[in-house]
Write a protein that holds these residues in place. Structure first.
Motif, PDB file in Angstrom:
ATOM      1  N   TRP A  52       0.834  -1.202   0.000  1.00 20.46           N
ATOM      2  CA  TRP A  52       0.000   0.000   0.000  1.00 20.46           C
ATOM      3  C   TRP A  52       0.874   1.259   0.000  1.00 20.46           C
ATOM      4  O   TRP A  52       0.586   2.220  -0.720  1.00 20.46           O
ATOM      5  CB  TRP A  52      -0.924   0.008   1.215  1.00 20.46           C
ATOM      6  CG  TRP A  52      -1.712   1.271   1.314  1.00 20.46           C
ATOM      7  CD1 TRP A  52      -2.872   1.570   0.672  1.00 20.46           C
ATOM      8  CD2 TRP A  52      -1.360   2.436   2.080  1.00 20.46           C
ATOM      9  NE1 TRP A  52      -3.283   2.825   0.997  1.00 20.46           N
ATOM     10  CE2 TRP A  52      -2.360   3.400   1.863  1.00 20.46           C
ATOM     11  CE3 TRP A  52      -0.303   2.749   2.923  1.00 20.46           C
ATOM     12  CZ2 TRP A  52      -2.337   4.643   2.454  1.00 20.46           C
ATOM     13  CZ3 TRP A  52      -0.283   4.000   3.504  1.00 20.46           C
ATOM     14  CH2 TRP A  52      -1.284   4.923   3.272  1.00 20.46           C
ATOM     15  N   HIS A  56       0.883   4.191  -2.771  1.00 21.04           N
ATOM     16  CA  HIS A  56       0.613   5.565  -2.352  1.00 21.04           C
ATOM     17  C   HIS A  56       1.728   6.495  -2.820  1.00 21.04           C
ATOM     18  O   HIS A  56       1.465   7.583  -3.346  1.00 21.04           O
ATOM     19  CB  HIS A  56       0.458   5.614  -0.829  1.00 21.04           C
ATOM     20  CG  HIS A  56       0.186   6.966  -0.282  1.00 21.04           C
ATOM     21  ND1 HIS A  56      -1.025   7.600  -0.451  1.00 21.04           N
ATOM     22  CD2 HIS A  56       0.961   7.812   0.428  1.00 21.04           C
ATOM     23  CE1 HIS A  56      -0.978   8.783   0.129  1.00 21.04           C
ATOM     24  NE2 HIS A  56       0.222   8.933   0.681  1.00 21.04           N
ATOM     25  N   ARG A  60       1.425   9.618  -5.450  1.00 19.73           N
ATOM     26  CA  ARG A  60       1.851  10.977  -5.100  1.00 19.73           C
ATOM     27  C   ARG A  60       2.897  11.500  -6.081  1.00 19.73           C
ATOM     28  O   ARG A  60       2.871  12.665  -6.470  1.00 19.73           O
ATOM     29  CB  ARG A  60       2.425  11.015  -3.679  1.00 19.73           C
ATOM     30  CG  ARG A  60       1.450  10.690  -2.580  1.00 19.73           C
ATOM     31  CD  ARG A  60       0.455  11.813  -2.338  1.00 19.73           C
ATOM     32  NE  ARG A  60       1.077  13.070  -2.074  1.00 19.73           N
ATOM     33  CZ  ARG A  60       1.321  13.583  -0.879  1.00 19.73           C
ATOM     34  NH1 ARG A  60       0.964  12.935   0.189  1.00 19.73           N
ATOM     35  NH2 ARG A  60       1.890  14.769  -0.753  1.00 19.73           N
TER      36      ARG A  60
END
Length: 74
Positions: A52, A56, A60
């Protein structure tokens, strides 16, 4: 076939756990079944968490690159 998000998460967790158990059991220097089951019980949530985190961070970075390109094009 449609699966709800909690069912998908459960299936992913069980799949990662099963793969880790088999990896620890039959990998180089394989462990006993009882030890591989316990170690995989700890390693599966850690592996899912870091997966995860990687997703992420990639999201970003993609957003940051898109903002940078938009700023430079104007």
């Amino acid at each position: 076939m449609y699966l709800s998000k909690p069912v998908k998460a459960l299936l992913l967790g069980v799949g990662v756990y099963a793969l880790l158990v088999l990896m620890f059991r039959y990998g180089r220097g394989g462990m006993a079944w009882d030890k591989s089951l316990l170690v995989a019980l700890v390693a599966a949530p850690v592996a899912l968490f870091w997966g995860w985190v990687r997703d992420h961070w990639n999201d970003r970075a993609r957003e940051s690159g898109a903002r940078w390109r938009r700023k430079r094009q104007n």
